[in-house]
Design a protein around this motif. Structure first.
Motif, PDB file in Angstrom:
ATOM      1  N   GLU A 152       1.245  -1.258  -0.055  1.00  0.00           N
ATOM      2  CA  GLU A 152      -0.260  -0.168   0.194  1.00  0.00           C
ATOM      3  C   GLU A 152       0.813   1.271   0.067  1.00  0.00           C
ATOM      4  OE1 GLU A 152      -2.573  -0.064   3.221  1.00  0.00           O
ATOM      5  OE2 GLU A 152      -4.004  -1.752   2.284  1.00  0.00           O
ATOM      6  N   PRO A 153       0.198   2.000  -0.261  1.00  0.00           N
ATOM      7  CA  PRO A 153       0.929   3.565  -0.510  1.00  0.00           C
ATOM      8  C   PRO A 153       1.984   3.710   1.079  1.00  0.00           C
ATOM      9  CG  PRO A 153      -0.816   3.251  -2.408  1.00  0.00           C
ATOM     10  CD  PRO A 153      -0.827   2.067  -1.274  1.00  0.00           C
ATOM     11  N   TYR A 154       2.906   4.588   0.812  1.00  0.00           N
ATOM     12  CA  TYR A 154       3.664   4.430   2.501  1.00  0.00           C
ATOM     13  C   TYR A 154       3.662   6.466   1.779  1.00  0.00           C
ATOM     14  CZ  TYR A 154       7.791   4.037   0.070  1.00  0.00           C
ATOM     15  OH  TYR A 154       8.810   4.270  -0.633  1.00  0.00           O
ATOM     16  N   ARG A 155       3.851   6.756   1.260  1.00  0.00           N
ATOM     17  CA  ARG A 155       3.135   8.324   1.190  1.00  0.00           C
ATOM     18  C   ARG A 155       2.861   8.825  -0.466  1.00  0.00           C
ATOM     19  NH1 ARG A 155       4.258  13.982   2.426  1.00  0.00           N
ATOM     20  NH2 ARG A 155       5.234  14.342   1.497  1.00  0.00           N
ATOM     21  N   THR A 156       2.662  10.127  -0.830  1.00  0.00           N
ATOM     22  CA  THR A 156       1.543  10.087  -2.135  1.00  0.00           C
ATOM     23  C   THR A 156       2.272  12.094  -2.353  1.00  0.00           C
ATOM     24  OG1 THR A 156      -0.476   9.227  -1.298  1.00  0.00           O
ATOM     25  CG2 THR A 156      -0.676  11.316  -2.833  1.00  0.00           C
ATOM     26  N   ASP A 157       3.070  11.773  -3.230  1.00  0.00           N
ATOM     27  CA  ASP A 157       3.739  13.311  -3.434  1.00  0.00           C
ATOM     28  C   ASP A 157       2.820  13.815  -4.740  1.00  0.00           C
ATOM     29  OD1 ASP A 157       5.569  15.383  -3.617  1.00  0.00           O
ATOM     30  OD2 ASP A 157       7.339  14.485  -3.451  1.00  0.00           O
ATOM     31  N   TYR A 158       3.649  15.003  -5.488  1.00  0.00           N
ATOM     32  CA  TYR A 158       2.844  15.331  -6.726  1.00  0.00           C
ATOM     33  C   TYR A 158       4.217  16.168  -7.328  1.00  0.00           C
ATOM     34  CZ  TYR A 158      -1.625  15.330  -4.999  1.00  0.00           C
ATOM     35  OH  TYR A 158      -3.154  15.217  -4.527  1.00  0.00           O
ATOM     36  N   ILE A 159       4.296  16.073  -8.434  1.00  0.00           N
ATOM     37  CA  ILE A 159       5.877  16.313  -9.379  1.00  0.00           C
ATOM     38  C   ILE A 159       5.689  18.089  -9.487  1.00  0.00           C
ATOM     39  CG2 ILE A 159       6.540  16.757 -12.157  1.00  0.00           C
ATOM     40  CD1 ILE A 159       6.120  13.692 -11.042  1.00  0.00           C
ATOM     41  N   GLY A 160       7.151  18.585  -8.999  1.00  0.00           N
ATOM     42  CA  GLY A 160       7.824  20.127  -9.203  1.00  0.00           C
ATOM     43  C   GLY A 160       7.876  20.274 -10.507  1.00  0.00           C
ATOM     44  N   LEU A 161       8.444  21.308 -10.973  1.00  0.00           N
ATOM     45  CA  LEU A 161       8.765  21.711 -11.970  1.00  0.00           C
ATOM     46  C   LEU A 161      10.000  23.189 -11.034  1.00  0.00           C
ATOM     47  CD1 LEU A 161       6.001  22.674 -14.098  1.00  0.00           C
ATOM     48  CD2 LEU A 161       7.782  20.862 -14.146  1.00  0.00           C
ATOM     49  N   MET A 162      11.441  22.691 -10.637  1.00  0.00           N
ATOM     50  CA  MET A 162      12.244  23.567 -10.594  1.00  0.00           C
ATOM     51  C   MET A 162      12.852  24.866 -11.933  1.00  0.00           C
ATOM     52  SD  MET A 162      15.634  23.149  -8.054  1.00  0.00           S
ATOM     53  CE  MET A 162      14.892  22.363  -7.046  1.00  0.00           C
ATOM     54  N   VAL A 163      12.829  25.899 -11.595  1.00  0.00           N
ATOM     55  CA  VAL A 163      13.341  26.747 -11.860  1.00  0.00           C
ATOM     56  C   VAL A 163      14.492  27.640 -11.813  1.00  0.00           C
ATOM     57  CG1 VAL A 163      11.727  26.958 -14.269  1.00  0.00           C
ATOM     58  CG2 VAL A 163      11.056  28.610 -12.303  1.00  0.00           C
ATOM     59  N   LYS A 164      15.246  27.968 -12.207  1.00  0.00           N
ATOM     60  CA  LYS A 164      16.118  29.596 -11.410  1.00  0.00           C
ATOM     61  C   LYS A 164      15.304  30.550 -11.368  1.00  0.00           C
ATOM     62  CE  LYS A 164      20.481  28.566 -10.849  1.00  0.00           C
ATOM     63  NZ  LYS A 164      20.822  28.819  -9.432  1.00  0.00           N
ATOM     64  N   LYS A 165      15.392  31.310 -10.298  1.00  0.00           N
ATOM     65  CA  LYS A 165      14.633  32.731  -9.945  1.00  0.00           C
ATOM     66  C   LYS A 165      15.178  33.632 -11.336  1.00  0.00           C
ATOM     67  CE  LYS A 165      14.139  32.489  -5.713  1.00  0.00           C
ATOM     68  NZ  LYS A 165      14.503  32.629  -3.944  1.00  0.00           N
ATOM     69  N   ARG A 166      16.635  33.630 -10.902  1.00  0.00           N
ATOM     70  CA  ARG A 166      17.277  35.100 -12.422  1.00  0.00           C
ATOM     71  C   ARG A 166      16.337  34.565 -14.120  1.00  0.00           C
ATOM     72  NH1 ARG A 166      22.163  31.090 -11.952  1.00  0.00           N
ATOM     73  NH2 ARG A 166      22.793  30.181 -14.002  1.00  0.00           N
ATOM     74  N   ALA A 167      15.925  32.949 -14.262  1.00  0.00           N
ATOM     75  CA  ALA A 167      15.355  33.331 -15.579  1.00  0.00           C
ATOM     76  C   ALA A 167      14.235  33.871 -15.782  1.00  0.00           C
ATOM     77  CB  ALA A 167      14.973  31.195 -15.486  1.00  0.00           C
ATOM     78  N   GLY A 168      13.356  34.144 -14.717  1.00  0.00           N
ATOM     79  CA  GLY A 168      12.305  34.768 -14.960  1.00  0.00           C
ATOM     80  C   GLY A 168      11.133  34.108 -14.695  1.00  0.00           C
ATOM     81  N   PHE A 169      10.508  32.970 -15.385  1.00  0.00           N
ATOM     82  CA  PHE A 169       9.966  32.142 -15.458  1.00  0.00           C
ATOM     83  C   PHE A 169       8.489  32.404 -14.218  1.00  0.00           C
ATOM     84  CE2 PHE A 169      12.808  29.589 -17.451  1.00  0.00           C
ATOM     85  CZ  PHE A 169      12.513  29.823 -18.830  1.00  0.00           C
ATOM     86  N   LYS A 170       7.028  32.856 -15.319  1.00  0.00           N
ATOM     87  CA  LYS A 170       6.448  32.691 -14.284  1.00  0.00           C
ATOM     88  C   LYS A 170       4.793  32.099 -14.325  1.00  0.00           C
ATOM     89  CE  LYS A 170       8.014  36.581 -12.375  1.00  0.00           C
ATOM     90  NZ  LYS A 170       8.982  35.967 -10.033  1.00  0.00           N
ATOM     91  N   LYS A 171       4.961  31.376 -15.544  1.00  0.00           N
ATOM     92  CA  LYS A 171       4.332  30.146 -16.034  1.00  0.00           C
ATOM     93  C   LYS A 171       4.465  29.316 -16.473  1.00  0.00           C
ATOM     94  CE  LYS A 171       0.100  33.245 -14.533  1.00  0.00           C
ATOM     95  NZ  LYS A 171      -0.248  32.879 -13.060  1.00  0.00           N
ATOM     96  N   ILE A 172       3.668  28.082 -16.066  1.00  0.00           N
ATOM     97  CA  ILE A 172       4.459  26.705 -16.846  1.00  0.00           C
ATOM     98  C   ILE A 172       3.987  26.905 -18.814  1.00  0.00           C
ATOM     99  CG2 ILE A 172       4.088  24.717 -17.279  1.00  0.00           C
ATOM    100  CD1 ILE A 172       2.388  24.489 -15.016  1.00  0.00           C
ATOM    101  N   ALA A 173       2.958  27.859 -18.798  1.00  0.00           N
ATOM    102  CA  ALA A 173       3.512  28.190 -20.384  1.00  0.00           C
ATOM    103  C   ALA A 173       4.747  28.479 -20.688  1.00  0.00           C
ATOM    104  CB  ALA A 173       1.698  29.002 -20.686  1.00  0.00           C
ATOM    105  N   GLU A 174       5.738  29.047 -20.563  1.00  0.00           N
ATOM    106  CA  GLU A 174       6.540  29.869 -20.607  1.00  0.00           C
ATOM    107  C   GLU A 174       7.597  28.955 -21.091  1.00  0.00           C
ATOM    108  OE1 GLU A 174       6.025  34.095 -18.572  1.00  0.00           O
ATOM    109  OE2 GLU A 174       7.212  32.982 -17.976  1.00  0.00           O
ATOM    110  N   LEU A 175       7.410  27.749 -20.494  1.00  0.00           N
ATOM    111  CA  LEU A 175       8.551  26.702 -21.110  1.00  0.00           C
ATOM    112  C   LEU A 175       8.414  26.460 -22.538  1.00  0.00           C
ATOM    113  CD1 LEU A 175       7.886  23.933 -17.670  1.00  0.00           C
ATOM    114  CD2 LEU A 175       9.669  25.854 -18.130  1.00  0.00           C
TER     115      LEU A 175
END
Length: 294
Positions: A152-175
């Motif tokens: 049985e699952p012992y832990r539930t998590d979700y996907i994350g998208l890590m970016v550099k702050k200096r890149a200036g991304f604000k929206k996933i659509a900018e990828l």
């Protein structure tokens, strides 16, 4: 990198990045080839009657596969030569149940022998009996349960998208058109592609698979990829003041971690019983808090 900065990059910088991608691809092929060259299976990996539990008891320890580069779950400290993390502790709990001792006694007696695994090597190491179980942020999927048993699952998590702050991304659509680094053998790319489709973003990022998390993070820092994508609690071990999660309020790609064992093994039931007991007792919740995985 921002869109304006991306446009302004020189031809030599672009060649450097393309060169990096070529080298990374070659390294990935090499890593996959090496993954098939494991050590010989341990003596007593199975008994004549096919009992895993009997083989483990006869051997005197549990052979467990864990991560070595995921702080909080499984991390190998070269200074002390030991593994630490929630999943390491969980393996000791399984061993304690098998050998009929307490958790503390299992640790004191060294009743678990750890081997570091990657998403590419996890399944094969169970199949060839080099390892009894895998407890390494292994996501339960419909496809995987056809080949291995999962607790049985012992832990539930979700996907994350890590970016550099200096890149200036604000929206996933900018990828759109950007390079997203993922781990080889993981479900991350498929989850991101499904999220893009579900949200109707209409973007087409490029994906590049790497053999380990440290190289993913260093590639992000060097600007060779634009995004480091993985389970959020895995990314938490690599967070610092220079990076951030892109649109963290967007939850997608639910990841349910389970302990994997050989299909049809008598070990499977014992492992599942242990996980159930630890969930019911609140021990797993305490571990999540202890290792900062909340």
């Amino acid at each position: 990198m921002t869109a304006s900065h991306d446009t302004a990059r020189s031809g030599s910088a672009m060649m450097s990045r393309r060169g990096f991608l070529a080298l990374a691809g070659a390294a990935a092929v090499g890593a996959a080839a090496l993954a098939g060259c494991g050590a010989a299976a341990p003596a007593g990996s199975v008994t004549a009657g096919g009992s895993k539990l009997a083989a483990i008891k006869a051997r005197g320890h549990l052979a467990a596969g864990v991560k070595k580069d995921v702080p909080g779950y499984g991390y190998f400290d070269p200074a002390s030569g030991t593994y630490a993390g929630m999943e390491v502790d969980l393996c000791y709990q399984v061993a304690a149940s098998i050998f009929g001792v307490s958790y503390d006694e299992a640790r004191e007696q060294g009743l678990v022998e750890f081997t570091d695994v990657t998403p590419k090597t996890r399944g094969p190491l169970i199949d060839n009996d080099q390892l009894d179980l895998i407890c390494a942020t292994y996501t339960i999927t419909e496809e995987r349960v056809k080949s291995w048993d999962f607790s049985e699952p012992y832990r539930t998590d979700y996907i994350g998208l890590m970016v550099k702050k200096r890149a200036g991304f604000k929206k996933i659509a900018e990828l759109d058109g950007k390079i997203i680094g993922v781990s080889q053998g993981s479900t991350t790319q498929g989850n991101i592609e499904q999220m893009i489709e579900d949200r109707g973003l209409g973007i087409t990022p490029e994906f590049l698979a790497f053999s380990g998390y440290p190289i993913l993070k260093s590639s992000l820092d060097a600007g060779n990829i634009d995004c480091f994508a993985m389970d959020r609690s895995t990314l938490s071990g690599y967070m610092n003041d220079t990076v951030e999660l892109l649109e963290p309020e967007v939850k997608f790609g639910e990841q349910n971690y389970g302990i994997a064992t050989k299909k049809g093994s008598d070990l499977s039931g014992s492992v599942n019983d242990t996980v159930r007991e630890l969930l019911a007792s609140g021990w797993l919740d305490e571990e999540i808090s202890k290792w900062g995985l909340v």
